[in-house]
Structures are given as structure tokens and as C-alpha cells.
Design an enzyme around this catalytic site. Structure first.
Site, PDB file in Angstrom:
ATOM      1  N   GLY A   1       2.576  -1.261   4.395  1.00  0.00           N
ATOM      2  CA  GLY A   1       2.850   0.149   3.889  1.00  0.00           C
ATOM      3  C   GLY A   1       4.214   0.656   3.700  1.00  0.00           C
ATOM      4  N   GLY A   2       4.897   1.296   4.798  1.00  0.00           N
ATOM      5  CA  GLY A   2       6.086   1.658   4.493  1.00  0.00           C
ATOM      6  C   GLY A   2       7.263   0.946   3.750  1.00  0.00           C
TER       7      GLY A   2
ATOM      8  N   ASN B   1       0.959  -1.145  -0.082  1.00  0.00           N
ATOM      9  CA  ASN B   1       0.049  -0.092  -0.054  1.00  0.00           C
ATOM     10  C   ASN B   1       0.851   1.082  -0.137  1.00  0.00           C
ATOM     11  OD1 ASN B   1      -1.819   2.176   0.597  1.00  0.00           O
ATOM     12  ND2 ASN B   1      -2.250   1.288   2.705  1.00  0.00           N
ATOM     13  N   TRP B   2       0.968   1.862  -1.177  1.00  0.00           N
ATOM     14  CA  TRP B   2       2.059   3.075  -1.113  1.00  0.00           C
ATOM     15  C   TRP B   2       1.377   4.354  -0.531  1.00  0.00           C
ATOM     16  CZ3 TRP B   2       5.523   3.487  -6.225  1.00  0.00           C
ATOM     17  CH2 TRP B   2       6.461   2.382  -6.091  1.00  0.00           C
ATOM     18  N   LYS B   3       0.117   4.359  -0.168  1.00  0.00           N
ATOM     19  CA  LYS B   3      -0.382   5.443   0.190  1.00  0.00           C
ATOM     20  C   LYS B   3      -0.116   6.587  -0.696  1.00  0.00           C
ATOM     21  CE  LYS B   3      -0.257   3.444   4.850  1.00  0.00           C
ATOM     22  NZ  LYS B   3       0.055   3.437   6.113  1.00  0.00           N
TER      23      LYS B   3
ATOM     24  N   HIS C   1      -9.752   1.636   4.412  1.00  0.00           N
ATOM     25  CA  HIS C   1      -8.212   1.708   5.188  1.00  0.00           C
ATOM     26  C   HIS C   1      -8.437   2.374   6.512  1.00  0.00           C
ATOM     27  CE1 HIS C   1      -4.038   2.852   6.107  1.00  0.00           C
ATOM     28  NE2 HIS C   1      -3.928   1.473   5.543  1.00  0.00           N
TER      29      HIS C   1
ATOM     30  N   GLU D   1      -5.918  -5.111  10.149  1.00  0.00           N
ATOM     31  CA  GLU D   1      -4.961  -4.162  10.620  1.00  0.00           C
ATOM     32  C   GLU D   1      -5.213  -3.222  11.770  1.00  0.00           C
ATOM     33  OE1 GLU D   1      -2.576  -2.690   6.775  1.00  0.00           O
ATOM     34  OE2 GLU D   1      -4.547  -1.181   6.976  1.00  0.00           O
TER      35      GLU D   1
ATOM     36  N   SER E   1       2.896  -2.267  10.034  1.00  0.00           N
ATOM     37  CA  SER E   1       4.383  -2.623  10.594  1.00  0.00           C
ATOM     38  C   SER E   1       5.097  -3.815  10.291  1.00  0.00           C
ATOM     39  CB  SER E   1       4.676  -2.129  12.086  1.00  0.00           C
ATOM     40  OG  SER E   1       4.156  -0.836  12.478  1.00  0.00           O
TER      41      SER E   1
ATOM     42  N   GLY F   1       2.225   2.263  10.759  1.00  0.00           N
ATOM     43  CA  GLY F   1       3.058   3.132  10.531  1.00  0.00           C
ATOM     44  C   GLY F   1       3.711   3.609  11.911  1.00  0.00           C
TER      45      GLY F   1
ATOM     46  N   GLU G   1      -6.871   4.837   7.586  1.00  0.00           N
ATOM     47  CA  GLU G   1      -6.623   6.401   7.083  1.00  0.00           C
ATOM     48  C   GLU G   1      -7.966   7.066   6.524  1.00  0.00           C
ATOM     49  OE1 GLU G   1      -2.976   5.779   5.338  1.00  0.00           O
ATOM     50  OE2 GLU G   1      -2.238   5.039   7.247  1.00  0.00           O
TER      51      GLU G   1
HETATM   52  P1  PGA Z   1       2.737   0.392   7.655  1.00  0.00           P
HETATM   53  O1  PGA Z   1       1.263   0.358   6.860  1.00  0.00           O
HETATM   54  O2  PGA Z   1       3.174  -1.210   7.152  1.00  0.00           O
HETATM   55  O3  PGA Z   1       3.403   1.272   7.318  1.00  0.00           O
HETATM   56  O4  PGA Z   1       2.592   0.099   9.033  1.00  0.00           O
HETATM   57  C1  PGA Z   1       0.143  -0.630   6.723  1.00  0.00           C
HETATM   58  C2  PGA Z   1      -0.903  -0.174   6.053  1.00  0.00           C
HETATM   59  O5  PGA Z   1      -1.277   1.189   6.492  1.00  0.00           O
HETATM   60  O6  PGA Z   1      -1.508  -0.692   5.294  1.00  0.00           O
END
Ligand code: PGA
Length: 234
Positions: A217-218, A7-9, A85, A154, A196, A160, A87
Site C-alpha cells: 500500500g503506502g 495498491n495506490w488506494k 480488500h 492481508e 506494512s 497501514g 477497506e
Molecule cells: P499498507 O497497505 O502496505 O499501507 O499496509 C497494504 C494494503 O492495504 O494492501
């Protein structure tokens, strides 16, 4: 075989995506690999990876300025779309009911929605984790899934943050989700863990019962971080 989605956000660029696609071309794995990127990066051939979006309109078409329909995503080459998601739930007020409509719109256009559920820190501290997860699944999954959904658990407090639940907590959540899906008549639906995930914890997390893959994510932004996650499991 595991399901590994990035997930590149709101990160990256078309150039960075091409670098990732090139780096993924020669990896040896049978795992499913998906890159969920900003809308403007769709249309690039993912090669070894399938492409996905990060949100979709619940509406099929019409006067909804700024929104993108599931059919448009499909036309742009997406096979998957993340819905609900954390966010989106936090910053855009998305509820289970909205997530369910978005997932239904995705399925109707032939996309596979990756439906996210998970508890906030407040909910965790109030002892509501299992209730939030179960209602998240029951209320966010549309009636007719056509066998085409993926669930991502999640824990919202861990995203994050460099934090992860214990293996026992992940196992408990995933067992609950698997049982809930079974009771809804859609047992066998893949359930991913997200929050994470890194190269140094991915294999352990994916060895937990009922964890069918990860949503990253990251650590999905750079080949040096993402490829070790993909190749850490068969
Ligand atoms: P993260 O994000 O791996 O940076 O914790 C995961 C996500 O939001 O899907």
C-alpha cells in the site's frame, strides 16, 4: 520470480503515475510488477508494470449507477483487479459472497482478480485467525478460476499500521492457504502477503515459504519506496 503489486488506494494522480512508470522503465528485475490505481488513472500505459484496478462491479452491465464493469476495466487497459480488500470489506460491507461474485466477473472478462483475505484484530484475539483465513479462501474464490487468480493474505489489523505479524505467523497463514488451494484443486495459485511491507522487510517476508510476492500500500506510491521492494528479490 516474485509478484509485486502496488495498491495506490485513493492516492496519487495521473502525473504521479507517469513519474512512477518512467522510474520503473529501467529497473533490472524479472519480477511481475502490477500497479493497482484509481479508475481515473487507468488508460495510462504502465510500461514495465501491468495495470490493475482496486474494485469491480459484480454485474456485467446495466442500471448500476457509479459502478464499473470488468469489461470496462479490460478496455481501459487493466489486467488485474483487487477484490475484497479489507477497506472494501470494512467500509462497504463486502462479504465473501460478494467478493466471489466480483472475482467471477473479473475472470469472465479476462482479468486476474487479486482476492484479499485476512483477519481483524478482534478475530485474531479470539483465536480465529486460521478459521477466518480458510473460510475466506473457500468462500471468496469462484468455482471456475481458469487458472487466473492471485490470493493476497492481508492481516487487517496490520494494514497501514506499521505492524507486521511474525515470520512464523506469516508462514503458518501462507501454508494454510497453499494447502486449502491445493485441496480446492488449484494448487500453485500465487499467494501474496500484504500489510506494512516496506523496503526494509520485503526481502525477509518474500523468503518465507509459500510467500509468492507482496501487495504494497503506502510504500508503493513513490519510486524511492517501491523500487527497493521490487529489486530486493530475484
Ligand atoms: P499498507 O497497505 O502496505 O499501507 O499496509 C497494504 C494494503 O492495504 O494492501
Amino acid at each position: 520470480m516474485k509478484f509485486i503489486a502496488g495498491n495506490w488506494k485513493m492516492n496519487g494522480s495521473r502525473g504521479a503515475l507517469k513519474t512512477m512508470v518512467d522510474a520503473l522503465r529501467d529497473i533490472e528485475t524479472d519480477n511481475t510488477v502490477v500497479l493497482c490505481v484509481p479508475y481515473t488513472m487507468l488508460g495510462i500505459d504502465g510500461g514495465r508494470a501491468s495495470m490493475g484496478a482496486q474494485d469491480v462491479s459484480p454485474h456485467a452491465k446495466g442500471a448500476f449507477t457509479g459502478e464499473v464493469s470488468a469489461e470496462m476495466l479490460q478496455e481501459a487497459g487493466a489486467k488485474y483487479v483487487i477484490v475484497g480488500h479489507s477497506e472494501r470489506r470494512q467500509y462497504h460491507g463486502e462479504t465473501n459472497a460478494i467478493v466471489r461474485e466480483k472475482a467471477a466477473a473479473a475472470i469472465a472478462a479476462g482479468l486476474t482478480p487479486i482476492i484479499c483475505v485476512g483477519e481483524t484484530m478482534d478475530e485474531k484475539q479470539a483465536g480465529k485467525t486460521m478459521a477466518v483465513i480458510e473460510s475466506g479462501v473457500r468462500e471468496s474464490v469462484p468455482e471456475n478460476t481458469n487458472g487466473k487468480i492471485v490470493i493476497a493474505y492481508e492481516p487487517r489489523w496490520a494494514i497501514g499500521a506499521g505492524l507486521t505479524p511474525t515470520s512464523a505467523e506469516i508462514a503458518e497463514a501462507h501454508t494454510l492457504i497453499a494447502n486449502t488451494l491445493h485441496n480446492m484443486g488449484i494448487g500453485g495459485t500465487p499467494v501474496l502477503y500484504g500489510a506494512s511491507v516496506k523496503g526494509n522487510n520485503a526481502a525477509e517476508i518474500m523468503s518465507i515459504p509459500n510467500v509468492d510476492g507482496v501487495l504494497v500500500g503506502g510504500a508503493s506510491l513513490k519510486p524511492d519506496d517501491f523500487i527497493p521492494i521490487i529489486t530486493s528479490v530475484k
